[in-house]
Write an enzyme that holds these catalytic residues in place. Structure first.
Site, PDB file in Angstrom:
ATOM      1  N   CYS A  77       0.453   9.214  -3.729  1.00  0.00           N
ATOM      2  CA  CYS A  77       1.413   8.022  -2.773  1.00  0.00           C
ATOM      3  C   CYS A  77       2.416   7.459  -3.601  1.00  0.00           C
ATOM      4  CB  CYS A  77       0.616   7.527  -1.438  1.00  0.00           C
ATOM      5  SG  CYS A  77      -0.512   6.244  -2.247  1.00  0.00           S
ATOM      6  N   HIS A 130      -2.168   2.824   0.197  1.00  0.00           N
ATOM      7  CA  HIS A 130      -1.487   3.912   0.533  1.00  0.00           C
ATOM      8  C   HIS A 130      -0.077   3.542   0.811  1.00  0.00           C
ATOM      9  CE1 HIS A 130      -0.819   7.975   1.474  1.00  0.00           C
ATOM     10  NE2 HIS A 130      -0.378   7.730   2.743  1.00  0.00           N
ATOM     11  N   HIS A 173       5.220  10.579   2.683  1.00  0.00           N
ATOM     12  CA  HIS A 173       4.384   9.992   1.764  1.00  0.00           C
ATOM     13  C   HIS A 173       3.617  11.188   1.332  1.00  0.00           C
ATOM     14  CE1 HIS A 173       0.931  10.599   4.783  1.00  0.00           C
ATOM     15  NE2 HIS A 173       2.053  10.897   5.536  1.00  0.00           N
TER      16      HIS A 173
END
Length: 173
Positions: A74, A128, A144
């Protein structure tokens, strides 16, 4: 004849040595948060280019510590995408979350090009990150890298991302 060729070569080299991006010369970083200020029209154009660039990676597989078309994690997707535009971000999602203007969980402030952060897998800290691609009526869509699906676009309306949403940061003003 050699002198003429040599002079022509020098002229070609010196006239082609210019910044890789005209926008690069207009960046101003604030010392505290690495926020980048551009004129409004330049900012909107740059944001569109960043989102388009990230979107070209849809379908690329997940790869731990990946930063290329052979695989992204990510933060590697975010890092690599912004690097293409001479915008240097930290490499990890936790460090990226400390960059730019932090809007916390205020989704009303979300704009295309912002970074969106999550605390997934019951973690107590951010782990994340994605790039906001679209904002519509209480929904934020973002690109992402998913460990199972690779580079995808998801939404904060999806229960998992609604539950794990942590903060928004603006890198480009």
């Amino acid at each position: 004849m050699k002198q003429l060729l040599y002079i022509s070569l020098l002229i070609a080299v010196f006239t082609s040595c210019k910044p890789s991006s005209a926008m690069l010369t207009s960046k101003e970083k604030t010392p505290d948060k690495n926020r980048i200020n551009l004129s409004s029209s330049n900012t909107n154009k740059l944001i569109d280019e960043i989102v388009d660039s990230a979107s070209q990676n849809i379908g690329v597989k997940y790869k731990t510590a990946g930063t290329s078309k052979s695989g992204f994690d990510c933060s590697g997707l975010v890092y690599s995408t912004f690097s293409q535009f001479d915008i240097k971000l930290p490499r990890t999602s936790i460090e990226q979350s400390k960059t730019g203007t932090d809007f916390g969980k205020n989704t009303d402030e979300a704009k295309k090009g912002d970074l969106i952060f999550f605390k997934t897998n019951n973690r107590s800290q951010i782990n994340h990150v994605g790039i906001v691609t679209e904002v519509n009526d209480q929904e934020i869509k973002f690109i992402h890298t998913s460990t199972s699906k690779g580079v995808i676009i998801s939404s904060t309306k999806q229960p998992y991302y609604k539950k794990t949403f942590a903060q928004l940061n603006r890198i480009l003003e």
